[in-house]
Design a protein around this motif. Structure first.
Motif, PDB file in Angstrom:
ATOM      1  N   ASP A 192       0.591  -0.696  -0.090  1.00 45.49           N
ATOM      2  CA  ASP A 192      -0.003   0.337  -0.398  1.00 45.49           C
ATOM      3  C   ASP A 192       1.118   1.227   0.115  1.00 45.49           C
ATOM      4  N   TYR A 249      -0.487   0.996  -6.530  1.00 43.02           N
ATOM      5  CA  TYR A 249      -1.055   0.587  -5.296  1.00 43.02           C
ATOM      6  C   TYR A 249      -3.110   1.441  -5.096  1.00 43.02           C
ATOM      7  N   GLU A 300      -6.203   1.706  -6.591  1.00 40.69           N
ATOM      8  CA  GLU A 300      -7.887   1.807  -6.338  1.00 40.69           C
ATOM      9  C   GLU A 300      -8.589   2.594  -7.548  1.00 40.69           C
ATOM     10  N   ASN A 311      -6.864  -7.974  -3.502  1.00 45.03           N
ATOM     11  CA  ASN A 311      -6.681  -6.392  -2.977  1.00 45.03           C
ATOM     12  C   ASN A 311      -7.792  -5.511  -3.859  1.00 45.03           C
ATOM     13  N   SER A 347      -0.997  -3.562   6.305  1.00 39.57           N
ATOM     14  CA  SER A 347      -3.192  -3.213   6.327  1.00 39.57           C
ATOM     15  C   SER A 347      -3.698  -3.463   5.283  1.00 39.57           C
ATOM     16  N   TYR A 348      -3.867  -4.679   4.623  1.00 41.14           N
ATOM     17  CA  TYR A 348      -4.094  -4.556   3.810  1.00 41.14           C
ATOM     18  C   TYR A 348      -4.114  -6.564   3.520  1.00 41.14           C
ATOM     19  N   GLN A 349      -5.113  -6.751   2.633  1.00 41.98           N
ATOM     20  CA  GLN A 349      -5.083  -8.311   2.433  1.00 41.98           C
ATOM     21  C   GLN A 349      -4.023  -9.520   1.774  1.00 41.98           C
ATOM     22  N   THR A 350      -3.632 -10.401   2.088  1.00 44.05           N
ATOM     23  CA  THR A 350      -2.758 -11.422   1.799  1.00 44.05           C
ATOM     24  C   THR A 350      -2.958 -12.478   1.300  1.00 44.05           C
ATOM     25  N   TRP A 356       2.863  -8.580  -1.933  1.00 44.88           N
ATOM     26  CA  TRP A 356       2.434  -8.763  -0.424  1.00 44.88           C
ATOM     27  C   TRP A 356       4.021  -8.126   0.606  1.00 44.88           C
TER      28      TRP A 356
END
Length: 526
Positions: free
Chosen positions: A7, A12, A16, A326, A369-372, A487
């Motif tokens: 992020d 990123y 978004e 993500n 702070s993001y999905q893996t 990631w």
């Protein structure tokens, strides 16, 4: 070289803000046919990776290319195969690609050329297998061994078992099945008992696989097997070989016919192309077939060096998966091989992906702070269609799908029924499912309405042969690696499997309290 959280990358922010595309619109009519023919690229062993039914267009692909460049994915891959210490959690190199080819510089570690070391172990396994096949290594009665049984768990079982099962029937038809393979992995005594009851113990050779030589489940199963051999009047030392590290208590041990070596630079889930898979597959199929698997994997590893995601199937697959995970919020991925031979391949990919990228901290131990990594599951088609496809088609979650299909079956045995062969029916189902997931179906009856917009990709090959299997194996290994780089997690350690092991040891030592004691009593341990 920078290792930055996802992020914090400019890409990123671009992802978004990018407008998503509608798969249903992209795949409809003649435009869809044109897209299928264009949105594909070559893989190793003459296969194709088709991503026409993925939610990407040229605009999104350009941003994903920017992500791959900004995250320095190819430069990080170069570090891997040139021997840098990229496994930060365990302070180790990551060298599984070296088991199938030299991609870059010589890697010298511990005073040893590691490519030469891996080749020497492959040669040693090949020579041993050839002596077994020739009857130079036999049982106490002078009889040839007919069955090879691998004793191992996790990466010492899942990958080798998936590879064996994928080629077993092909090998039978092509007269290359030298010995039958069986596998004992679970510490559940029913697993070992079932295998032992299905074989002639006197003509079985056991391959014990444990890098450390201390894996509890594996050593328990070894003792289980040794007791059975002794009860049958057989000498375990005449029926067992070890695959381990040179520093383990199993190395050079007179309790084994021979020892074959791996090292700490190859993690279990990446070890199928090392001695972990090489010994059992050389025994069962012959060294030439194992070499062909390695050749297919090497082809795919070379393709993974290309900076252009439109020419790099593993990196493209990885970037699309990151985008779906993500930015589209898809938390699962289904692996759907339309080949019964690949029945255990999804189980191998579960470990490969979920043990590698199932992390919530980055390479430096800081929370992300993001999905893996996604949840991986799967089953061969068409069986899966009659199991969980209902949710995939009409459930509230959208699950990206990874199909694998082949134009020809493995055993050259088919029949025409109602104007088509079984293989044609199988592949008709693959094509139909891809389009059904992508385009759906309008219907006033909401029970019969299919929203569509369900993304998928497919790997297509002529036939599931050793080279094709090796290329598919390496494709997914490299995909997982590239996603881990994006990631910023360490894809090469697995601390998550350790806590349960430690608590189990406490239970067996009766060093428990509280709820752990209560559960131990509930399960009849004490």
């Amino acid at each position: 070289m920078e290792w930055k959280n996802f992020d914090l990358l400019e890409s990123y922010k671009k992802l978004e803000n990018i407008s998503p595309v509608e798969i249903k619109e992209l795949m409809a009519g003649e435009n869809g046919a044109k897209r299928v023919r264009e949105y594909q690229l070559p893989m190793g062993a003459g296969q194709l990776y088709s991503y026409a039914a993925e939610p990407v267009d040229d605009t999104i692909l350009d941003v994903l290319q920017g992500l791959a460049d900004e995250a320095e994915l190819i430069e990080k891959y170069e570090q891997v195969y040139n021997g840098a210490v990229v496994n930060t959690g365990e302070n180790r190199r990551v060298l599984h690609q070296l088991t199938r080819g030299q991609l870059g510089e010589d890697v010298i570690a511990d005073g040893v050329n590691k490519r030469e070391f891996y080749v020497s172990q492959q040669k040693k396994a090949a020579e041993f297998a050839e002596k077994v096949h020739a009857g130079e290594i036999v049982n106490e009665a002078g009889e040839k061994f007919t069955t090879a049984v691998q004793i191992g768990i996790g990466g010492s079982d899942l990958g080798p078992r998936a590879l064996y099962m994928s080629l077993e029937n092909w090998a039978k038809v092509n007269n290359t099945l030298k010995m039958e393979a069986k596998f004992i992995s679970n510490v559940d005594p029913d697993d070992g008992s079932a295998v032992l009851a299905s074989i002639d113990l006197s003509r079985a050779i056991f391959v014990l696989v444990s890098k450390s030589g201390t894996t509890l489940e594996t050593l328990t199963n070894e003792s289980f097997v040794k007791e059975a051999l002794i009860k049958a009047g057989l000498n375990p030392a005449k029926h067992m070989v070890a695959v381990t590290s040179e520093t383990s208590p199993l190395a050079g041990n007179p309790d084994y016919l021979d020892s074959f070596y791996m090292d700490d630079y190859i993690g279990g889930r990446y070890s199928s192309t090392s001695s972990v898979g090489g010994v059992i597959l050389s025994l069962t199929f012959g060294p030439e077939i194992f070499a062909r698997i390695l050749n297919g994997a090497a082809e795919e590893d070379i393709l993974a060096k290309n900076k252009d995601i439109r020419q790099n199937p593993a990196m493209l697959d990885a970037m699309i998966g990151v985008y779906e995970r993500n930015f589209l919020g898809y938390s699962n991925t289904a692996v759907l091989p339309y080949s019964q031979a690949m029945i255990r391949f999804p189980a191998h990919l579960q470990q490969l992906d979920m043990e590698s990228n199932g992390k919530s901290v980055n390479r430096f131990g800081e929370p992300v702070s993001y999905q893996t990594g996604p949840i991986i599951f799967g089953e061969p088609g068409t069986n899966g269609q009659h199991s969980f496809y209902q949710l995939l088609h009409q459930g509230t979650d959208i699950v990206p799908l990874q199909f694998v299909g082949f134009k020809k079956n493995q055993m050259d045995n088919d029949i025409v029924i109602q104007d088509s062969t079984s293989q044609q029916k199988l592949n008709a189902n693959v094509a139909a499912q891809i389009m059904a997931f992508a385009c759906g179906k309008e219907d006033e009856n909401r029970n019969k309405y299919f929203a569509g917009g369900r993304p998928s990709s497919i790997i297509v090959g002529e036939q599931l042969i050793p080279e094709a299997l090796g290329a598919i194996l390496a494709h997914f290994e490299n995909k997982v690696m590239f996603q881990g780089f994006v990631w910023n997690v360490n894809s090469f350690d697995q601390e998550g499997v350790q806590l349960g092991k430690l608590l189990a040891k406490k239970v067996l030592a009766k060093e428990t309290d509280g709820a752990l004691t209560a559960y131990s009593e509930l399960l009849g341990i004490f």
